[in-house]
Design an enzyme around this catalytic site. Structure first.
Site, mmCIF file in Angstrom:
data_model
loop_
_atom_site.group_PDB
_atom_site.id
_atom_site.type_symbol
_atom_site.label_atom_id
_atom_site.label_comp_id
_atom_site.label_asym_id
_atom_site.label_seq_id
_atom_site.Cartn_x
_atom_site.Cartn_y
_atom_site.Cartn_z
ATOM 1 N N SER A 70 0.796 -1.236 0.000
ATOM 2 C CA SER A 70 0.000 0.000 0.000
ATOM 3 C C SER A 70 0.822 1.277 0.000
ATOM 4 C CB SER A 70 -0.954 0.003 1.202
ATOM 5 O OG SER A 70 -2.006 -0.907 1.002
ATOM 6 N N LYS A 93 -0.288 3.657 -2.614
ATOM 7 C CA LYS A 93 -1.324 4.680 -2.465
ATOM 8 C C LYS A 93 -0.755 6.086 -2.309
ATOM 9 C CE LYS A 93 -4.803 1.606 -0.372
ATOM 10 N NZ LYS A 93 -4.025 0.376 -0.179
ATOM 11 N N SER A 135 -5.568 3.556 4.538
ATOM 12 C CA SER A 135 -5.214 2.609 3.477
ATOM 13 C C SER A 135 -6.430 1.846 2.952
ATOM 14 C CB SER A 135 -4.145 1.628 3.983
ATOM 15 O OG SER A 135 -3.344 1.149 2.944
ATOM 16 N N LYS A 152 3.134 6.736 5.175
ATOM 17 C CA LYS A 152 2.273 5.719 4.549
ATOM 18 C C LYS A 152 2.786 4.343 4.937
ATOM 19 C CE LYS A 152 -1.217 4.309 2.375
ATOM 20 N NZ LYS A 152 -1.236 3.232 3.392
#
Length: 399
Positions: A167, A170, A224, A329
């Site tokens: 992820s 993203k 997420s 992130k």
């Protein structure tokens, strides 16, 4: 001559004898049976008490011992078990005498099987990267720490290895949506196309849920949310295929030479990059105020119909008073392991940190803490002369 007399033997004279003999035989058989069965019966009566004593002294007896106790208790009743026959792995037949008849009782044991599933190894584990030693004893097989201002590398470990990034994808998705300046209040509906068929992950955004683009962007960067990220890519001008092409074009523009994207969520293990490339992405994303704000948001609520859904950050360090995080992130799929990228201020310095393929759920968090304590303890000793310069990386960050 005297007359010869014939004598007749009457059966009545021997009747008592004929009657007594069978009775004596029956009594003899009964006595023999009693003599044979009495010890077995007494032993059967003593068996439950013996088993109970054993149960009291050892609470960890096996299931087979408990069944023996139950069998011994049943032997006190009128039914007499002759023998037990196994009919297979999970089938047992008990043969009993009841009322002169033979009764066969078949029991099938219920067996609960727990499959032994071997933990799936990440790409880094398969490549043997976890055997790489480092001075900080990190749980991550790949790590990179650079000074965002001076562009020097303070710490590196396998930083040029290309691995799945989960992820962390993203971050690129959010950056492109923000830079496109699309209407944040435009309503987007989650469709079946946004449902994960790659990993079968769950989402509270059911098909048919409609939210503004800005809220979907918030959920994708902060918590997420996979369906939110996919919907953002799907509704990008030109559609999903165009969005993925723009992702790869942006990576090339930033100098991310080892990076490849195939979809906007990170669920695919074909989304891959290196720590050096991800440092470039973090630096670029940090320049976007929207991405900074949404990625470091601790929590957020969205209204879905008559419900209010509470979402939280996936990075616990965001809420920690010990950290000053400007962007972050997280990511995880089995092929990538636990991943984390951050921009944070430590000991007065703005640092970019990348951790890939970390072992254990809290490995990436523990690694970030180790780096923070190391920088705080040695920040006076860490200087450009002692650091390892990376000309190509420095040039892209400077640009």
């Amino acid at each position: 001559m005297p007359e010869a007399r014939s004598y007749r033997v009457s059966s009545q004279r021997f009747l008592p004898a004929l009657t007594v003999l069978p009775a004596l035989r029956l009594i003899a058989v009964a006595l023999c049976a009693t003599a044979f069965l009495l010890p077995a019966a007494e032993a059967a009566k003593k068996a439950p008490a013996t088993k109970k004593a054993q149960l009291g002294s050892d609470s960890k007896q096996s299931v087979s011992s408990k069944r023996s106790v139950a069998s011994s208790k049943r032997s006190d009743k009128s039914e007499q078990t002759d023998r037990v026959v196994s009919g297979g792995r999970n089938v047992v037949a008990s043969i009993r005498k009841r009322g002169g008849k033979t009764v066969v009782a078949v029991q099938r044991r219920s067996v609960v099987r727990v499959p032994e599933v071997a933990a799936r190894q990440s790409f880094g584990q398969l490549a043997g990267l976890h055997s790489t030693e480092d001075a900080l004893d990190l749980r991550s097989s790949v790590a990179l720490v650079i000074d965002q201002d001076t562009r020097e590398v303070l710490f590196s470990k396998n930083d040029n290895v290309v691995l799945p990034i989960a992820s962390l994808t993203k971050l690129m998705t959010g950056l492109l949506v923000s830079e496109a300046h699309l209407p944040s209040d435009e309503l987007i509906t989650i469709t079946q196309d946004d449902v994960d068929t790659e990993k079968g992950s769950r989402s509270r955004l059911t098909v048919g849920t409609t939210l503004p683009r800005g809220e979907l962007l918030h959920l994708a960067l902060m918590s997420s949310e996979n369906r939110a990220a996919h919907a953002l890519g799907r509704t990008y001008p030109g559609g999903l295929a165009t969005f993925v092409s723009v992702m790869n074009a942006k990576a090339k523009m930033l100098g991310m030479k080892d990076t490849r994207y195939v979809e906007p969520t990170g669920l695919s293990s074909r989304n891959q990059s290196s720590a050096q490339d991800l440092a470039l992405l973090v630096n670029a994303a940090y320049a976007d105020a929207t991405v900074r704000q949404l990625s470091t948001s601790p929590e957020y609520q969205v209204e879905v119909g008559n419900r209010v859904l509470q979402y939280n950050t996936t990075n616990r360090l965001v809420k920690s008073p010990d950290w000053d995080i400007g962007l972050q992130k997280t990511g995880y799929i089995s092929e990538a392991g636990q991943c984390l990228v951050m921009q944070a201020r430590i000991a007065g310095r703005k640092l970019i940190m990348v951790f890939l393929d970390s072992a254990g759920k809290l490995g990436r968090i523990a690694d970030a803490e180790r780096v923070r304590r190391w920088v705080e303890a040695n920040h006076h000793m860490i200087n450009p002369a002692a650091a390892t310069p990376q000309p190509s990386l420095a040039a892209h960050i400077a640009g």
